[in-house]
Design an enzyme around this catalytic site. Sequence first.
Site, PDB file in Angstrom:
ATOM      1  N   CYS A   1      15.733   0.042   1.310  1.00 49.06           N
ATOM      2  CA  CYS A   1      15.395  -0.711   2.295  1.00 49.06           C
ATOM      3  C   CYS A   1      16.114  -1.298   3.619  1.00 49.06           C
ATOM      4  CB  CYS A   1      14.931  -1.966   1.804  1.00 49.06           C
ATOM      5  SG  CYS A   1      13.231  -1.603   0.732  1.00 49.06           S
TER       6      CYS A   1
ATOM      7  N   GLY B   1       1.131  -0.994  -0.257  1.00 47.57           N
ATOM      8  CA  GLY B   1       0.148  -0.094   0.049  1.00 47.57           C
ATOM      9  C   GLY B   1       0.653   0.961  -0.295  1.00 47.57           C
ATOM     10  N   HIS B   2       1.718   1.539   0.849  1.00 49.70           N
ATOM     11  CA  HIS B   2       2.651   2.798   1.352  1.00 49.70           C
ATOM     12  C   HIS B   2       3.681   2.507  -0.236  1.00 49.70           C
ATOM     13  CE1 HIS B   2       6.609   1.520   2.182  1.00 49.70           C
ATOM     14  NE2 HIS B   2       5.919   0.173   2.088  1.00 49.70           N
TER      15      HIS B   2
ATOM     16  N   THR C   1      -7.356  -9.753  13.705  1.00 47.81           N
ATOM     17  CA  THR C   1      -8.218  -8.863  13.203  1.00 47.81           C
ATOM     18  C   THR C   1      -7.609  -7.805  12.221  1.00 47.81           C
ATOM     19  OG1 THR C   1      -9.169  -8.573  15.375  1.00 47.81           O
ATOM     20  CG2 THR C   1     -10.122  -6.685  14.342  1.00 47.81           C
TER      21      THR C   1
END
Length: 378
Positions: free
Chosen positions: A324, A201-202, A238
Amino acid sequence: MAIYLDSAATTCPGEACISAMTDMLRTHYGNPSSLHSFGLDAQLIVEGARKQIAAVFGCEPGTVIFTSGATESNHIAILGAAHAYGRRKRRIVTSAVEHASVRGACELLEAEGYEVIRIEPGADGVMDPAAFAAAVNDDTCLVTMMLVNNETGHVMPVQKAFAQIKREHPDVITHCDAVQGFMKYPVSPEKLFADLVTVSGHKVHACKGIGALYRKKGVRLANLMKGGEQEGGLRPGTESVPLIAGFGAAVGALRGTIAQRAEYVTGLRAECIRQLSAFDDVTINSPDNGSPYILSFSVKGRKSETMLHFLSEKGIYVSSGSACSKGKQSGVLESFGIHPDLADSTLRVSFCSENKPEDITALCEALREARERLVRKR
Ligand code: PMP
């Protein structure tokens, strides 16, 4: 004003993401597993976001699994597939230029006794799909190849390699880390002949901590975790409804503009190359036909970190090699044929459509100053 030229490391969250997330945090904070209607509302939001990701992949929503990001997707895919299919077949074929999270997952399997074959690009830095496919044999359970390299922008021949592998060894599971290609190119798992596809997503103007894994219907993955039944049991726990909703909204907002954004950043990258060509000590490492979003170059005789900090003090943010690896050399640049001396002098500039031509001019002016002011490395 900061000049952010590090979108391959992470992107600024878009307005669509921020407003979806805020709405979830304020009003839809139910647990999607709860049986009451407040929980059901949350579940519908999760399923809506799943549809947004599936629409981009051109696949059924049920094939999309939400994860905490690409690192987790890569582990669920690689370890899960090897454990499901590798009881008798113990060989894994991968490229030598993968992201640390794919390399790491393969190393974990190697420690369990799997054989990992790492295929190097040719001397010209180009990965030969036939050479990759030729490393697959009857003992192979899994292959994994990234779509776009995060350090240089090389576009890897995933489609050609996977098509040949599926023709010759239909049982082999194919996985693609498509993080740096997602929402920049149309990414269709079917067209790539990929059983498993990782995205994050990021990197696409959503928030950190959310990603997805496409899993073709019928492909089995062994569970890495046990707990609830969320995400088909593959990612129990969750669901983070705000992160998922933000991811769906970010992807929805970008979906119609893949071609326009690519054209725009192609112009920025070309302008950056044009301005850098005035420097006699700069070598461009990215190939001409690489991703328009990434430009890697080396400044002879200067250390990456020294240049990076000089730029950072001027409010210009870039990476050395790959963000990274936190300055640690991954060996990927050398695999692409870049001399170790130059690898140590490499900067990675990466764009998004929010960048302006002035950002490029400011970067090149600051680099000119850096070359005058900074001592040469020995
Ligand atoms: N794969 C590639 C190609 C990447 O560029 C990155 C992020 N740098 C990752 C995986 C890991 O992504 P995440 O931060 O979502 O775990």
